[in-house]
Design an enzyme around this catalytic site. Sequence first.
Site, mmCIF file in Angstrom:
data_model
loop_
_atom_site.group_PDB
_atom_site.id
_atom_site.type_symbol
_atom_site.label_atom_id
_atom_site.label_comp_id
_atom_site.label_asym_id
_atom_site.label_seq_id
_atom_site.Cartn_x
_atom_site.Cartn_y
_atom_site.Cartn_z
ATOM 1 N N GLU A 69 50.124 69.394 63.217
ATOM 2 C CA GLU A 69 49.898 68.526 62.053
ATOM 3 C C GLU A 69 48.764 69.082 61.195
ATOM 4 O O GLU A 69 47.740 69.539 61.728
ATOM 5 C CB GLU A 69 49.528 67.133 62.565
ATOM 6 C CG GLU A 69 50.023 66.028 61.693
ATOM 7 C CD GLU A 69 51.542 65.914 61.700
ATOM 8 O OE1 GLU A 69 52.157 66.345 60.697
ATOM 9 O OE2 GLU A 69 52.102 65.426 62.691
ATOM 10 N N ASP A 208 57.695 69.674 56.005
ATOM 11 C CA ASP A 208 58.661 68.567 55.929
ATOM 12 C C ASP A 208 60.006 69.038 55.374
ATOM 13 O O ASP A 208 61.069 68.659 55.863
ATOM 14 C CB ASP A 208 58.127 67.454 55.006
ATOM 15 C CG ASP A 208 56.867 66.815 55.556
ATOM 16 O OD1 ASP A 208 56.545 67.049 56.734
ATOM 17 O OD2 ASP A 208 56.206 66.079 54.793
HETATM 18 MG MG MG Z 1 56.329 62.649 52.116
#
Ligand code: MG
Length: 419
Positions: A69, A208
């Site tokens: 992350e 993402d």
């Molecule tokens: Mg987003």
Amino acid sequence: MTAPGTSRREAGDERPDGGTGARPAAARATGAAEEARRLDRAVAAFTALYGTVPDGVWAAPGRINLIGEHTDYNDGFALPVALPQTTLAVARRRTDGRIRLHSAQGDGRVTELGPEGPAPGAVPGWAAYPAGVHGALTRAGHRLEGFDLHIDSTVPTGAGLSSSAALACAVALALDGLHGLDLTGPELARTAQLAENAFVGVPCGIMDQMASVCCEEGSALHLDSRTPDRYRQVPFDPAAADLALLALDTRVAHDLGDGAYAALRAGCERAAALLDLPALRDLPAAELPTALDRLPADLAPLVRHVVTENGRVAEAVTLLHAGRTAALGPVLTAGHASLRDDYRVSCPETDLAVSAALAAGALGARMTGGGFGGSVIALVPAGREAAVAEAVTTAFTTAGYRPPRTLRAAAAPGARRLL
Ligand code: MG
Ligand code: ADP
């Protein structure tokens, strides 16, 4: 601006696709029938809106990140998994250059843009994502027509499950399909990232979008953000190890546009410059103690998180290749501690979800996504899904928080054409 950890999404955000745990064959068949009905409804909604049938329907999933992350914008590593929840882009090519945009999760209006196309920052609200994808492709030199678009999604928004990438990637794939561009997965991901960066104004990395486009069923995606094209699939099948992966949406909204994300990113870039490195990814773990001595007190914890987090991704990949899925648990929990104590992007709700899940028998748990709310993932023994979800719900109710929502987190396929 949303203060971290304080704003909550409305009750109307509730969607009917929640569920828990591994999926036996009968449940999968029911799921497939539900998906087919959902597809029919989305096509019918497009036809009712625009008075004509669509050219196609494309889907892109949300994601959870197992580990890694806040590493992508440091040229580092991540290990995301696509969710079964998807965003559908129902689209038809136009010949007059005009763009019409509608989302079942939007404000009910159709946003219309002229043939001049969108300028960065000029389209307000959610429509900036699809308009930005069109703008990003145009910027890359593709000559595009206009299009009509209807969006329908089961990815919760603002839950750290990347509804924004699911939206942008579904639209990128739709425009690719409508124009026969034949872009590669990483090209589609970069297009969707550019839409968020330049047209929406969120300085996100590429994790993402790569997850939404390039993940495969039954695998996690081992991503090196410096060379996204060289991604690898790592087998990830918790059910085969008698485990299940839960995603617990705390229903606390984060807002990555509020400057906190940009400030963290800028802090990492400043630290890399002070250490005379291209990016924090270039700091070997063995040199971390010396580097920390050279850095100001506000930057040292950021660097410690990024370097140890990249190490945790490597460790997780080794464990998964060795079939030691249960041993992933402590790696996840260590990742959460690092995000909480060093990177400081957790919040009381995510911390409570992690501690309650662990106390109820989870092998490991961590917040996933950018932070300041959003979702927590928990690796649990098969059969313990309901008990862990219930324990977290009880802890939330006792603390006066809204109950979290539990989602299935099986490793699902990446973006694809459905029709
Ligand atoms: Mg987003
Ligand atoms: P996350 O990506 O974690 O869900 P973000 O804040 O990055 O959170 O993105 C959420 C935003 O993406 C929403 O506020 C909205 O603008 C847009 N969005 C995502 N999915 C949809 C959808 N189905 N319809 C309309 N807008 C959407």
